[in-house]
Design a protein around this motif. Structure first.
Motif, PDB file in Angstrom:
ATOM      1  N   TYR A  22     -46.820  33.188 -85.874  1.00 10.84           N
ATOM      2  CA  TYR A  22     -46.386  34.512 -86.351  1.00 10.84           C
ATOM      3  C   TYR A  22     -47.578  35.306 -86.895  1.00 10.84           C
ATOM      4  O   TYR A  22     -47.789  36.473 -86.522  1.00 10.84           O
ATOM      5  N   GLU A  23     -48.369  34.683 -87.764  1.00  7.95           N
ATOM      6  CA  GLU A  23     -49.489  35.389 -88.396  1.00  7.95           C
ATOM      7  C   GLU A  23     -50.582  35.748 -87.384  1.00  7.95           C
ATOM      8  O   GLU A  23     -51.126  36.849 -87.418  1.00  7.95           O
ATOM      9  N   ILE A  24     -50.882  34.821 -86.465  1.00  9.80           N
ATOM     10  CA  ILE A  24     -51.922  35.091 -85.464  1.00  9.80           C
ATOM     11  C   ILE A  24     -51.438  36.140 -84.471  1.00  9.80           C
ATOM     12  O   ILE A  24     -52.212  36.972 -83.994  1.00  9.80           O
ATOM     13  N   GLY A  25     -50.140  36.131 -84.184  1.00 13.63           N
ATOM     14  CA  GLY A  25     -49.557  37.178 -83.327  1.00 13.63           C
ATOM     15  C   GLY A  25     -49.753  38.556 -83.944  1.00 13.63           C
ATOM     16  O   GLY A  25     -50.105  39.516 -83.259  1.00 13.63           O
ATOM     17  N   LYS A  26     -49.519  38.652 -85.246  1.00 16.36           N
ATOM     18  CA  LYS A  26     -49.719  39.915 -85.973  1.00 16.36           C
ATOM     19  C   LYS A  26     -51.196  40.317 -85.950  1.00 16.36           C
ATOM     20  O   LYS A  26     -51.530  41.506 -85.821  1.00 16.36           O
ATOM     21  N   LEU A  27     -52.076  39.334 -86.094  1.00 14.72           N
ATOM     22  CA  LEU A  27     -53.525  39.603 -86.061  1.00 14.72           C
ATOM     23  C   LEU A  27     -53.926  40.189 -84.707  1.00 14.72           C
ATOM     24  O   LEU A  27     -54.611  41.217 -84.637  1.00 14.72           O
ATOM     25  N   ILE A  28     -53.463  39.555 -83.625  1.00 16.50           N
ATOM     26  CA  ILE A  28     -53.796  40.024 -82.268  1.00 16.50           C
ATOM     27  C   ILE A  28     -53.264  41.443 -82.045  1.00 16.50           C
ATOM     28  O   ILE A  28     -53.937  42.294 -81.462  1.00 16.50           O
ATOM     29  N   GLN A  29     -52.059  41.688 -82.556  1.00 18.89           N
ATOM     30  CA  GLN A  29     -51.416  43.007 -82.433  1.00 18.89           C
ATOM     31  C   GLN A  29     -52.284  44.110 -83.054  1.00 18.89           C
ATOM     32  O   GLN A  29     -52.250  45.259 -82.617  1.00 18.89           O
ATOM     33  N   ASN A  30     -53.047  43.749 -84.078  1.00 17.42           N
ATOM     34  CA  ASN A  30     -53.857  44.733 -84.797  1.00 17.42           C
ATOM     35  C   ASN A  30     -55.311  44.809 -84.332  1.00 17.42           C
ATOM     36  O   ASN A  30     -56.096  45.558 -84.901  1.00 17.42           O
ATOM     37  N   LEU A  31     -55.668  44.030 -83.317  1.00 13.96           N
ATOM     38  CA  LEU A  31     -57.053  44.075 -82.823  1.00 13.96           C
ATOM     39  C   LEU A  31     -57.272  45.363 -82.037  1.00 13.96           C
ATOM     40  O   LEU A  31     -56.357  45.905 -81.431  1.00 13.96           O
ATOM     41  N   LYS A  32     -58.528  45.812 -82.058  1.00 17.50           N
ATOM     42  CA  LYS A  32     -58.869  47.041 -81.316  1.00 17.50           C
ATOM     43  C   LYS A  32     -60.158  46.797 -80.544  1.00 17.50           C
ATOM     44  O   LYS A  32     -61.246  46.944 -81.068  1.00 17.50           O
ATOM     45  N   GLY A  33     -59.998  46.374 -79.285  1.00 18.45           N
ATOM     46  CA  GLY A  33     -61.180  46.216 -78.432  1.00 18.45           C
ATOM     47  C   GLY A  33     -61.856  44.862 -78.499  1.00 18.45           C
ATOM     48  O   GLY A  33     -62.725  44.568 -77.690  1.00 18.45           O
ATOM     49  N   ASP A  34     -61.480  44.021 -79.464  1.00 14.76           N
ATOM     50  CA  ASP A  34     -62.078  42.676 -79.522  1.00 14.76           C
ATOM     51  C   ASP A  34     -61.509  41.832 -78.397  1.00 14.76           C
ATOM     52  O   ASP A  34     -60.336  41.927 -78.065  1.00 14.76           O
ATOM     53  N   ARG A  35     -62.361  40.996 -77.834  1.00 11.79           N
ATOM     54  CA  ARG A  35     -61.842  40.026 -76.860  1.00 11.79           C
ATOM     55  C   ARG A  35     -61.314  38.817 -77.615  1.00 11.79           C
ATOM     56  O   ARG A  35     -61.827  38.471 -78.674  1.00 11.79           O
ATOM     57  N   VAL A  36     -60.293  38.196 -77.053  1.00 11.72           N
ATOM     58  CA  VAL A  36     -59.687  37.040 -77.719  1.00 11.72           C
ATOM     59  C   VAL A  36     -59.494  35.906 -76.709  1.00 11.72           C
ATOM     60  O   VAL A  36     -59.252  36.144 -75.527  1.00 11.72           O
ATOM     61  N   SER A  37     -59.686  34.686 -77.173  1.00 16.67           N
ATOM     62  CA  SER A  37     -59.490  33.497 -76.352  1.00 16.67           C
ATOM     63  C   SER A  37     -58.722  32.488 -77.197  1.00 16.67           C
ATOM     64  O   SER A  37     -58.809  32.527 -78.426  1.00 16.67           O
ATOM     65  N   ILE A  38     -57.958  31.599 -76.566  1.00 10.28           N
ATOM     66  CA  ILE A  38     -57.226  30.576 -77.327  1.00 10.28           C
ATOM     67  C   ILE A  38     -57.571  29.191 -76.789  1.00 10.28           C
ATOM     68  O   ILE A  38     -57.516  28.946 -75.582  1.00 10.28           O
ATOM     69  N   ILE A  39     -57.936  28.309 -77.716  1.00 14.19           N
ATOM     70  CA  ILE A  39     -58.152  26.897 -77.407  1.00 14.19           C
ATOM     71  C   ILE A  39     -57.104  26.110 -78.186  1.00 14.19           C
ATOM     72  O   ILE A  39     -56.896  26.365 -79.369  1.00 14.19           O
ATOM     73  N   VAL A  40     -56.413  25.196 -77.528  1.00 12.77           N
ATOM     74  CA  VAL A  40     -55.437  24.345 -78.234  1.00 12.77           C
ATOM     75  C   VAL A  40     -56.024  22.941 -78.337  1.00 12.77           C
ATOM     76  O   VAL A  40     -56.754  22.495 -77.452  1.00 12.77           O
ATOM     77  N   PHE A  41     -55.701  22.253 -79.431  1.00 14.50           N
ATOM     78  CA  PHE A  41     -56.229  20.898 -79.593  1.00 14.50           C
ATOM     79  C   PHE A  41     -55.280  20.022 -80.393  1.00 14.50           C
ATOM     80  O   PHE A  41     -54.514  20.485 -81.222  1.00 14.50           O
TER      81      PHE A  41
END
Length: 209
Positions: A22-41
């Motif tokens: 939930y919190e990371i979803g909100k963070l991504i929603q508020n990004l402006k132009g940053d690239r994002v990648s996800i690694i799961v472990f």
């Protein structure tokens, strides 16, 4: 993103993993132009989403994360950090951030050394600890009606406790900050402010259909 079974603990509502999503979803929603990648472990790590500015795709990938993704159990923070450094170090310019989201339980490997290496490559390591100070039981058989909790060999219930000290040490070694997500602690706003306070630079992007 830690997907080990201890992330199913519900000491943070509705569970550690759902709160983190939930919190990371909100963070991504508020990004402006940053690239994002996800690694799961968990016991091993996998590049789940390559670097992208497609936030809708990132949200879709994020929503599908669960603790069954990686059969090898454990918390191999080292392999996740290695993979994250590999993904972003190719970019020669500065302003690279690795966000490590975990309860830090059963930590394996040399995460502190890797965090220092990242700092030397101008990569900031921010850590997010998910869990209460009291800890929580780890549910098993989530899909069945007869819910049970993880026990040790003697049959005693296991309480999963957030390894706050270790996550703070990783952030310190990586020239970053530690954040604590709990029922009434910090949130994506604090993370967002920390990332926004870093310098920005323009990147070229290409759209394909």
């Amino acid at each position: 993103f830690d997907t080990s079974i201890s992330m199913d603990a519900s000491d943070v509502k509705p569970s550690r993993i759902e709160k983190a999503k939930y919190e990371i979803g909100k963070l991504i929603q508020n990004l402006k132009g940053d690239r994002v990648s996800i690694i799961v472990f968990a016991g091993t790590s996998h590049l789940y989403l390559p670097l992208t500015t497609d936030y809708e795709a990132a949200q879709l990938f994020l929503s599908a994360i669960d603790t069954k993704m990686i059969p090898n159990q454990g918390t191999s923070i080292s392999s996740a950090l290695e993979k994250a450094i590999e993904v972003v170090k190719k970019d020669r310019d500065k302003y690279k951030v690795v966000l490590l989201i975990s309860d830090g339980e059963d930590h394996e490997g040399n995460a502190i050394d890797l965090s220092r290496q990242a700092s030397d490559l101008d990569i900031s390591i921010l850590t997010v600890g998910i869990g209460s100070n009291m800890g929580g039981l780890i549910p098993i058989n989530l899909d069945s009606d007869t819910k049970d909790f993880k026990r040790d060999k003697s049959g005693r219930l296991i309480t999963s406790v957030l390894n706050k000290g270790m996550l703070e040490d990783i952030a310190k070694a990586g020239s970053g900050q530690f954040f604590h997500f709990s029922n009434n602690g910090q949130s994506y706003v604090d993370l967002s402010d920390a990332i926004d306070s870093m310098e920005k630079r323009k990147i070229n992007s290409h759209e394909y259909s």
